[in-house]
Design a protein around this motif. Structure first.
Motif, short mmCIF file in Angstrom:
data_model
loop_
_atom_site.label_atom_id
_atom_site.label_comp_id
_atom_site.label_asym_id
_atom_site.label_seq_id
_atom_site.Cartn_x
_atom_site.Cartn_y
_atom_site.Cartn_z
N PHE A 1 0.82 -1.21 0.00
CA PHE A 1 0.00 0.00 0.00
C PHE A 1 0.86 1.27 0.00
O PHE A 1 0.44 2.30 -0.50
N ASP A 2 2.06 1.18 0.56
CA ASP A 2 2.95 2.35 0.62
C ASP A 2 3.73 2.56 -0.66
O ASP A 2 4.17 3.69 -0.93
N ASP A 3 3.94 1.49 -1.43
CA ASP A 3 4.94 1.55 -2.51
C ASP A 3 4.38 0.96 -3.80
O ASP A 3 4.09 -0.23 -3.88
N PRO A 4 4.22 1.77 -4.85
CA PRO A 4 3.72 1.25 -6.13
C PRO A 4 4.60 0.15 -6.73
O PRO A 4 4.09 -0.76 -7.40
N LEU A 5 5.91 0.20 -6.47
CA LEU A 5 6.79 -0.84 -7.00
C LEU A 5 6.52 -2.19 -6.35
O LEU A 5 6.57 -3.23 -7.00
N VAL A 6 6.24 -2.17 -5.06
CA VAL A 6 5.91 -3.41 -4.36
C VAL A 6 4.54 -3.91 -4.81
O VAL A 6 4.34 -5.10 -5.05
N LEU A 7 3.59 -2.98 -4.96
CA LEU A 7 2.25 -3.36 -5.39
C LEU A 7 2.26 -3.93 -6.81
O LEU A 7 1.41 -4.76 -7.16
N ALA A 8 3.22 -3.50 -7.63
CA ALA A 8 3.32 -4.01 -8.99
C ALA A 8 3.52 -5.52 -9.02
O ALA A 8 3.07 -6.21 -9.95
N GLU A 9 4.19 -6.08 -8.00
CA GLU A 9 4.35 -7.52 -7.92
C GLU A 9 2.99 -8.22 -7.84
O GLU A 9 2.78 -9.27 -8.44
N TYR A 10 2.08 -7.64 -7.08
CA TYR A 10 0.76 -8.24 -6.92
C TYR A 10 -0.06 -8.07 -8.20
O TYR A 10 -0.90 -8.92 -8.52
N ARG A 11 0.19 -7.00 -8.95
CA ARG A 11 -0.49 -6.84 -10.23
C ARG A 11 -0.02 -7.91 -11.22
O ARG A 11 -0.82 -8.45 -11.99
N LEU A 12 1.26 -8.23 -11.19
CA LEU A 12 1.77 -9.30 -12.06
C LEU A 12 1.16 -10.65 -11.69
O LEU A 12 0.92 -11.50 -12.56
N ALA A 13 0.92 -10.85 -10.38
CA ALA A 13 0.39 -12.13 -9.92
C ALA A 13 -1.13 -12.22 -10.03
O ALA A 13 -1.71 -13.27 -9.73
N GLY A 14 -1.78 -11.13 -10.43
CA GLY A 14 -3.23 -11.14 -10.57
C GLY A 14 -3.98 -10.81 -9.31
O GLY A 14 -5.21 -10.91 -9.27
N ALA A 15 -3.27 -10.39 -8.25
CA ALA A 15 -3.92 -10.03 -7.00
C ALA A 15 -4.27 -8.54 -6.96
O ALA A 15 -4.77 -8.06 -5.94
N ALA A 16 -3.99 -7.81 -8.02
CA ALA A 16 -4.31 -6.39 -8.08
C ALA A 16 -4.38 -5.97 -9.55
O ALA A 16 -3.81 -6.63 -10.43
N PHE A 17 -5.09 -4.89 -9.82
CA PHE A 17 -5.13 -4.32 -11.16
C PHE A 17 -5.37 -2.82 -11.05
O PHE A 17 -5.90 -2.33 -10.04
N ALA A 18 -5.00 -2.09 -12.08
CA ALA A 18 -5.18 -0.65 -12.11
C ALA A 18 -6.15 -0.30 -13.24
O ALA A 18 -6.18 -0.97 -14.28
N GLY A 19 -6.92 0.74 -13.02
CA GLY A 19 -7.88 1.17 -14.03
C GLY A 19 -8.38 2.57 -13.77
O GLY A 19 -7.99 3.22 -12.80
N THR A 20 -9.26 3.04 -14.65
CA THR A 20 -9.81 4.39 -14.56
C THR A 20 -11.32 4.31 -14.35
O THR A 20 -12.00 3.50 -14.99
N VAL A 21 -11.83 5.13 -13.46
CA VAL A 21 -13.26 5.17 -13.19
C VAL A 21 -13.97 5.80 -14.39
O VAL A 21 -13.66 6.94 -14.78
N THR A 22 -14.91 5.08 -14.97
CA THR A 22 -15.64 5.58 -16.13
C THR A 22 -17.08 5.97 -15.80
O THR A 22 -17.68 6.79 -16.48
N LEU A 23 -17.64 5.36 -14.76
CA LEU A 23 -18.99 5.68 -14.31
C LEU A 23 -19.00 5.69 -12.79
O LEU A 23 -18.26 4.92 -12.16
N ALA A 24 -19.85 6.55 -12.20
CA ALA A 24 -19.95 6.60 -10.75
C ALA A 24 -21.35 7.02 -10.34
O ALA A 24 -21.92 7.96 -10.90
#
Length: 467
Positions: free
Chosen positions: A327-350
């Protein structure tokens, strides 16, 4: 080794320079730490030879055992080490602060600061653990008495060595692991254990690291060639020049330790580092008060219940520390994105005002749509969290083949049926969502020590040699 760390090591080999694997500092670096470099005699089990210790770069104190096999010399060394270390530890047991508990209905006391010890490598931590175990039960009277500071030093060293096992604790740190948490070199993990080479990779590059490999070791073990060629003859004849030789051996490591601290201080601290240091201050406060009240030394071995409870604390701390780093470090979180435990995106509707009135009472349940180009490996019903809003849960309602993820939000929006400003992600906001969570995890239930089943040794013995 993680995927990104392996990639960083490969890049370090190509470029000849260490590569950063963190964007923030994941540990607390004290303004006034105590640096301790132990040195042991080869061929003897934890027999101290020397130590360089101090709280200032320009003021190292060298302690030497001129005859490591002589018991009196060894305990005189322990007493001298206690005179250097214990006053530093006690200096923080002065000013206290109020800490709210029970939702603010009560307060408890905690020391405003805590000490921090630094050693060069994990072997230094092990040395302090063994040193604590061999001294904390010594007596100051009767047969074979020792100076009063020796058993007290042993209890403190045992406390610090135990905290070093706790993931995220910063009371006792070693330079090799601290650097490895933030930089990847172009050499193996075994080669990184040589502090001089690892630091040279970070500061100057591969060529400097090759030269540093020829330098003195960082302790506690000495170089066999140095032992045979230099050290053994000096000890054999009780040479008066022994302290000068050991000082020259330890000074390069002493200087490197302070350069490590300088390097780490240049990194901004992660957001959750301060809260972990608060936990360290709690631990220090509890133990300092235990010692001041005449509490017993730590037992030689844990009973079954105590061991199980400690293992559970270590596992919980490891899981919590992993989440906090991500949660503190985008580089560390990137590992979880590679493993499928996280993803990034843009809010299109709210739909921030959505109310769910299907239950006994209406509740605020906004929904948002997030579009992502990454592979989404979570199923509907999964609860996700965004590091930007860790108190808010996002339940996956649906996932489309085009990368649109419909989420329903709960928590972190206030207690009314209208969301507080900026508590609901707005259209156009970039989000990272993950299955990781900082939510509290209750511990398991353990029997009382007296009810320990026979399969685990039965009730603990009250005999002194079993405590």
């Amino acid at each position: 080794m993680s995927t990104l760390t392996a990639l960083a090591r490969a890049q370090a080999v190509v470029s000849g320079r260490a590569q950063p694997i963190a964007t923030v500092r994941h540990l607390h670096v004290h303004e006034h730490p105590l640096v301790l470099i132990p040195l042991a005699m080869a061929g003897e089990a934890n027999a101290p030879l020397a130590a360089m210790v101090g709280t200032g770069r320009s003021d190292p104190h060298l302690l030497v055992v001129t005859q490591p096999r002589n018991r009196d010399d060894r305990f005189a060394f322990f007493a001298a080490l206690a005179e250097q270390v214990v006053p530093y530890l006690d200096s923080f047991a002065t000013e206290t602060e109020d800490v709210p508990v029970d939702r603010g209905r009560d307060v408890r006391q905690r020391y405003r600061d805590a000490p921090q010890l630094w050693v060069p490598n994990p072997a230094g931590v092990d040395f302090l653990r063994l040193l604590g175990r061999s001294t904390r039960f010594r007596t100051t009277d009767g047969d074979y008495p020792v100076p009063a500071g020796v058993p007290l030093l042993g209890r403190w060293l045992t406390f610090f060595a135990n905290t070093a096992e706790m993931p995220g604790s910063c009371l006792l740190l070693n330079a090799v692991q601290a650097l490895g948490l933030h930089w990847a070199t172009g050499q193996s993990a075994a080669e990184d254990a040589q502090l001089g080479a690892q630091l040279a990779w970070i500061e100057s590059g591969a060529e400097a690291a090759r030269e540093a490999e020829k330098g003195p070791v960082a302790g506690p073990a000495t170089d066999p060639d140095f032992d045979n060629r230099v050290l053994a003859p000096l000890i054999e004849r009780s040479a008066p020049e022994l302290p000068d030789v050991l000082r020259d051996l330890l000074l390069p490591t002493w200087e490197r330790m302070w350069r490590v601290l300088d390097l780490l201080r240049r990194l901004p601290a992660g957001e959750r580092v301060a809260s972990r240091w608060d936990s360290d201050r709690d631990a220090y406060t509890a133990f300092a008060q235990h010692v001041a009240e005449g509490g017993a030394p730590q037992p030689r071995r844990d009973g079954a219940v105590a061991a199980a409870a400690r293992l559970q604390r270590l596992e919980s701390a490891a899981a919590r520390y992993a989440v906090q780093r991500a949660f503190d470090d985008p580089l560390v979180l990137a590992e979880y994105r590679l493993a499928g435990a996280a993803f990034a995106g843009t809010v299109t509707l709210a739909n921030p005002d959505r109310i769910d009135d299907s239950g006994k009472r209406p509740v605020l349940r906004p929904r948002i749509m997030v579009h992502t180009t990454e592979e989404v490996r979570v199923e509907p019903g999964t609860s996700l969290t965004s590091p930007a809003r860790p108190a808010q849960k996002a339940k996956v309602i649906s996932v489309s083949p085009d990368g649109d993820v419909l989420l329903e939000l709960s928590g972190g929006m206030g207690r009314k049926l209208v969301a507080e400003p900026r508590s609901v992600p707005a259209v156009g906001e970039r989000l990272v969502l993950t299955t990781l969570s900082e939510a509290y995890r209750p511990g398991g239930a353990f029997p009382e020590p007296a009810d320990t089943p026979w399969t685990h040794g039965g009730p603990p013995s009250t005999e002194p040699d079993q405590q």
